[in-house]
Motif scaffolding. Structure first.
Motif, PDB file in Angstrom:
ATOM      1  N   ALA A  48      28.185  31.437   2.251  1.00 27.38           N
ATOM      2  CA  ALA A  48      27.348  31.230   1.365  1.00 27.38           C
ATOM      3  C   ALA A  48      27.534  29.628   0.820  1.00 27.38           C
ATOM      4  CB  ALA A  48      27.530  31.863  -0.020  1.00 27.38           C
ATOM      5  N   GLY A  49      28.413  29.002   1.305  1.00 32.66           N
ATOM      6  CA  GLY A  49      28.670  27.483   1.077  1.00 32.66           C
ATOM      7  C   GLY A  49      27.972  26.572   1.902  1.00 32.66           C
ATOM      8  N   TYR A  50      27.393  27.111   3.185  1.00 38.45           N
ATOM      9  CA  TYR A  50      26.838  26.428   4.095  1.00 38.45           C
ATOM     10  C   TYR A  50      25.488  25.841   3.399  1.00 38.45           C
ATOM     11  CZ  TYR A  50      30.164  27.798   7.598  1.00 38.45           C
ATOM     12  OH  TYR A  50      31.015  28.329   8.377  1.00 38.45           O
ATOM     13  N   ASP A  51      25.263  24.427   3.607  1.00 40.39           N
ATOM     14  CA  ASP A  51      23.985  23.861   2.755  1.00 40.39           C
ATOM     15  C   ASP A  51      22.948  23.931   3.834  1.00 40.39           C
ATOM     16  OD1 ASP A  51      24.547  21.475   4.255  1.00 40.39           O
ATOM     17  OD2 ASP A  51      25.611  20.790   2.848  1.00 40.39           O
ATOM     18  N   LEU A  52      21.763  23.469   3.463  1.00 40.42           N
ATOM     19  CA  LEU A  52      20.526  23.589   4.172  1.00 40.42           C
ATOM     20  C   LEU A  52      20.375  22.359   5.418  1.00 40.42           C
ATOM     21  CD1 LEU A  52      17.759  24.325   4.931  1.00 40.42           C
ATOM     22  CD2 LEU A  52      16.802  22.816   3.236  1.00 40.42           C
ATOM     23  N   ALA A  53      21.307  21.475   5.304  1.00 35.07           N
ATOM     24  CA  ALA A  53      21.310  20.435   6.054  1.00 35.07           C
ATOM     25  C   ALA A  53      22.273  20.715   7.170  1.00 35.07           C
ATOM     26  CB  ALA A  53      22.051  18.977   5.258  1.00 35.07           C
ATOM     27  N   GLN A  54      23.352  21.135   6.975  1.00 37.57           N
ATOM     28  CA  GLN A  54      24.330  21.942   7.950  1.00 37.57           C
ATOM     29  C   GLN A  54      23.523  22.713   8.797  1.00 37.57           C
ATOM     30  OE1 GLN A  54      27.778  22.915   5.519  1.00 37.57           O
ATOM     31  NE2 GLN A  54      28.979  22.890   7.342  1.00 37.57           N
ATOM     32  N   ILE A  55      22.780  23.717   8.135  1.00 37.89           N
ATOM     33  CA  ILE A  55      22.103  24.734   9.065  1.00 37.89           C
ATOM     34  C   ILE A  55      20.961  24.130   9.729  1.00 37.89           C
ATOM     35  CG2 ILE A  55      20.471  26.961   9.014  1.00 37.89           C
ATOM     36  CD1 ILE A  55      22.117  27.468   6.134  1.00 37.89           C
ATOM     37  N   MET A 223      26.217  23.506  22.580  1.00 40.35           N
ATOM     38  CA  MET A 223      26.748  24.716  22.166  1.00 40.35           C
ATOM     39  C   MET A 223      27.777  24.693  21.405  1.00 40.35           C
ATOM     40  SD  MET A 223      27.649  28.230  24.629  1.00 40.35           S
ATOM     41  CE  MET A 223      26.629  27.948  25.837  1.00 40.35           C
ATOM     42  N   GLY A 224      28.790  23.884  21.786  1.00 42.60           N
ATOM     43  CA  GLY A 224      30.144  23.435  21.148  1.00 42.60           C
ATOM     44  C   GLY A 224      29.661  22.848  19.715  1.00 42.60           C
ATOM     45  N   GLY A 225      28.687  21.979  19.868  1.00 37.49           N
ATOM     46  CA  GLY A 225      28.575  21.318  18.647  1.00 37.49           C
ATOM     47  C   GLY A 225      28.137  22.295  17.205  1.00 37.49           C
ATOM     48  N   VAL A 226      27.318  23.307  17.679  1.00 39.89           N
ATOM     49  CA  VAL A 226      26.702  24.263  16.783  1.00 39.89           C
ATOM     50  C   VAL A 226      28.222  24.654  16.069  1.00 39.89           C
ATOM     51  CG1 VAL A 226      25.731  26.429  16.206  1.00 39.89           C
ATOM     52  CG2 VAL A 226      24.746  25.000  18.181  1.00 39.89           C
ATOM     53  N   ILE A 227      29.087  25.465  16.594  1.00 39.00           N
ATOM     54  CA  ILE A 227      30.097  25.831  15.791  1.00 39.00           C
ATOM     55  C   ILE A 227      31.114  24.681  15.051  1.00 39.00           C
ATOM     56  CG2 ILE A 227      32.562  26.964  16.029  1.00 39.00           C
ATOM     57  CD1 ILE A 227      31.433  28.303  18.749  1.00 39.00           C
ATOM     58  N   PHE A 228      31.076  23.442  15.910  1.00 42.20           N
ATOM     59  CA  PHE A 228      31.811  22.426  15.179  1.00 42.20           C
ATOM     60  C   PHE A 228      31.252  22.005  14.046  1.00 42.20           C
ATOM     61  CE2 PHE A 228      32.254  17.699  14.709  1.00 42.20           C
ATOM     62  CZ  PHE A 228      33.668  17.669  14.838  1.00 42.20           C
ATOM     63  N   VAL A 229      29.747  22.172  13.618  1.00 40.77           N
ATOM     64  CA  VAL A 229      29.177  21.859  12.407  1.00 40.77           C
ATOM     65  C   VAL A 229      29.695  22.730  11.421  1.00 40.77           C
ATOM     66  CG1 VAL A 229      26.893  22.009  11.188  1.00 40.77           C
ATOM     67  CG2 VAL A 229      27.267  20.711  13.484  1.00 40.77           C
ATOM     68  N   PHE A 230      29.650  24.107  11.786  1.00 39.30           N
ATOM     69  CA  PHE A 230      29.846  25.129  10.770  1.00 39.30           C
ATOM     70  C   PHE A 230      31.582  25.211  10.676  1.00 39.30           C
ATOM     71  CE2 PHE A 230      26.207  27.534  12.545  1.00 39.30           C
ATOM     72  CZ  PHE A 230      25.288  27.081  11.263  1.00 39.30           C
ATOM     73  N   LEU A 231      32.475  24.407  11.090  1.00 37.60           N
ATOM     74  CA  LEU A 231      33.777  24.421  10.808  1.00 37.60           C
ATOM     75  C   LEU A 231      34.094  23.121  10.158  1.00 37.60           C
ATOM     76  CD1 LEU A 231      35.499  25.861  14.210  1.00 37.60           C
ATOM     77  CD2 LEU A 231      35.409  26.623  11.761  1.00 37.60           C
ATOM     78  N   TYR A 232      33.266  22.084   9.870  1.00 43.12           N
ATOM     79  CA  TYR A 232      33.315  20.897   9.035  1.00 43.12           C
ATOM     80  C   TYR A 232      34.238  20.076   9.698  1.00 43.12           C
ATOM     81  CZ  TYR A 232      31.446  23.748   5.151  1.00 43.12           C
ATOM     82  OH  TYR A 232      30.822  24.572   4.352  1.00 43.12           O
ATOM     83  N   GLY A 233      34.258  20.133  10.974  1.00 43.23           N
ATOM     84  CA  GLY A 233      35.217  19.187  11.721  1.00 43.23           C
ATOM     85  C   GLY A 233      36.515  19.749  11.491  1.00 43.23           C
ATOM     86  N   GLN A 234      37.062  20.900  11.018  1.00 39.18           N
ATOM     87  CA  GLN A 234      38.610  20.877  11.154  1.00 39.18           C
ATOM     88  C   GLN A 234      39.214  21.036  12.432  1.00 39.18           C
ATOM     89  OE1 GLN A 234      39.340  24.253   7.907  1.00 39.18           O
ATOM     90  NE2 GLN A 234      37.205  24.356   7.759  1.00 39.18           N
ATOM     91  N   VAL A 235      38.665  21.360  13.325  1.00 40.57           N
ATOM     92  CA  VAL A 235      39.093  21.210  14.878  1.00 40.57           C
ATOM     93  C   VAL A 235      38.570  20.148  15.458  1.00 40.57           C
ATOM     94  CG1 VAL A 235      39.689  22.851  16.770  1.00 40.57           C
ATOM     95  CG2 VAL A 235      39.220  23.808  14.401  1.00 40.57           C
ATOM     96  N   GLY A 236      39.121  19.343  16.332  1.00 44.57           N
ATOM     97  CA  GLY A 236      38.826  18.579  17.271  1.00 44.57           C
ATOM     98  C   GLY A 236      37.851  19.066  18.111  1.00 44.57           C
ATOM     99  N   TYR A 237      36.631  18.015  18.344  1.00 39.61           N
ATOM    100  CA  TYR A 237      35.496  18.691  19.013  1.00 39.61           C
ATOM    101  C   TYR A 237      35.747  19.093  20.540  1.00 39.61           C
ATOM    102  CZ  TYR A 237      31.189  19.181  21.582  1.00 39.61           C
ATOM    103  OH  TYR A 237      30.182  19.558  22.657  1.00 39.61           O
ATOM    104  N   PHE A 238      36.676  18.376  21.327  1.00 40.00           N
ATOM    105  CA  PHE A 238      36.951  19.175  22.545  1.00 40.00           C
ATOM    106  C   PHE A 238      38.035  20.144  22.566  1.00 40.00           C
ATOM    107  CE2 PHE A 238      35.196  14.726  23.271  1.00 40.00           C
ATOM    108  CZ  PHE A 238      34.328  14.972  24.257  1.00 40.00           C
TER     109      PHE A 238
END
Length: 317
Positions: A48-55, A223-238
């Protein structure tokens, strides 16, 4: 001769079945273990915390990934020289990609391509070449990215795992070597075609080979970018990309449509110490909604419109 002795082919078949079953049991155990420990209220709160911009950003990245994948069939179009327009070719590839991800390659990549291309007069042999070119393109980009990620040191297995940095580096070298070998063949091979069981396989030019890898790499990076966005960058992209690439192989081994449960098990096993399980599961649920289910709905509509168009064309003749 001992006619009762098992044939090598049967032994291999049973060996694969046993390994697949063992792998699925491991996946089930990982999922059940993490499900029991997960605070599901926290998962729904994170969703529920994901905002429209993230989506919206995730949707744009997903669209970029599908566009890159759809371009694979343009290489097949160039290869076999069929007369279908580039836009229609990419539309067919998009439909196939969405169904492949959700229902498996046998149905999506192969079944739908044969149907959609055959409807428009492409011969079965040429469709086989298009499928082969698409598969080759996809795994070339995968191999290059996975190899570079493993060699870069961005991805590491959790402490206590059997896999070592040396093994990861060795795998990275092997993957990059395969891609480089393909490039070298495209540049220097004097023999450009081979007849394999009645199918003529022809090497593309180095220009096409480079475009193949670029398109495929873009597909996996988006594809990896989609998950990266939803994880708020908590994990390094690569690092995250390395987990995604491993989960894709795990899904193929398990033969589970959409890698359902397999993808989640791999991410939980590799990232549970880095990201809170509730946040990780929320990100994966959002990822599936944006990257799997939403494109599937669009693909179903596109497929229905295609069928209507084909019927109208036939009835007008």
């Amino acid at each position: 001769m001992d006619s009762g002795r098992p044939k090598p082919a049967k032994l291999r078949l049973w060996g694969r079945r046993i390994l697949t079953a063992a792998f699925l049991l491991l996946v089930a155990w990982l999922l059940v273990t993490h499900a029991r420990r997960t605070d599901w209220d926290a998962v729904w709160t994170a969703l529920a915390g994901y905002d429209l911009a993230q989506i919206m950003i995730a949707c744009v990245l997903a669209a970029g990934s599908y566009m890159a994948y759809a371009s694979y069939d343009l290489f097949g179009r160039y290869y076999v020289g069929h007369g279908i327009t580039a836009s229609r070719t990419m539309s067919i590839a998009f439909i196939c990609c969405a169904f492949t991800l959700n229902l498996g390659a046998l149905i999506g990549s192969i079944g739908f391509r044969y149907k959609l291309y055959s409807q428009r007069g492409v011969r079965k042999g040429d469709v086989a070449h298009i499928v082969g070119m698409s598969i080759t393109t996809n795994w070339l980009g995968y191999g290059l990215l996975a190899g570079l990620v493993f060699l870069s040191g961005s991805f590491r297995f959790p402490t206590g795992w059997i896999a070592s940095d040396a093994l990861t580096n060795l795998l990275g070298v092997a993957l990059v070597a395969v891609v480089v070998a393909y490039w070298l063949l495209c540049i220097f091979a004097k023999k450009r075609s081979w007849d394999i069981r009645g199918q003529v396989i022809t090497l593309p030019s180095i220009r096409i080979a480079l475009l193949q890898i670029t398109a495929s790499a873009a597909h996996w990076l988006f594809m990896g970018g989609v998950i990266f966005v939803f994880l708020y960058g908590q994990v390094g992209y690569f690092s995250l990309l390395g987990v995604l690439l491993l989960s894709s192989i795990a899904g193929i081994i398990a033969h589970v449509p959409g890698a359902l449960g397999v993808l989640e098990a791999v991410f939980l096993a590799l990232l549970a110490d880095t990201v809170a399980p509730a946040q990780l599961l929320a990100a994966l649920i959002a990822y599936r909604a944006v990257f799997y289910l939403l494109p599937l709905l669009v693909a179903v509509v596109a497929y229905v419109l295609n069928e209507v168009s084909v019927k109208r064309t036939k009835s007008s003749r």
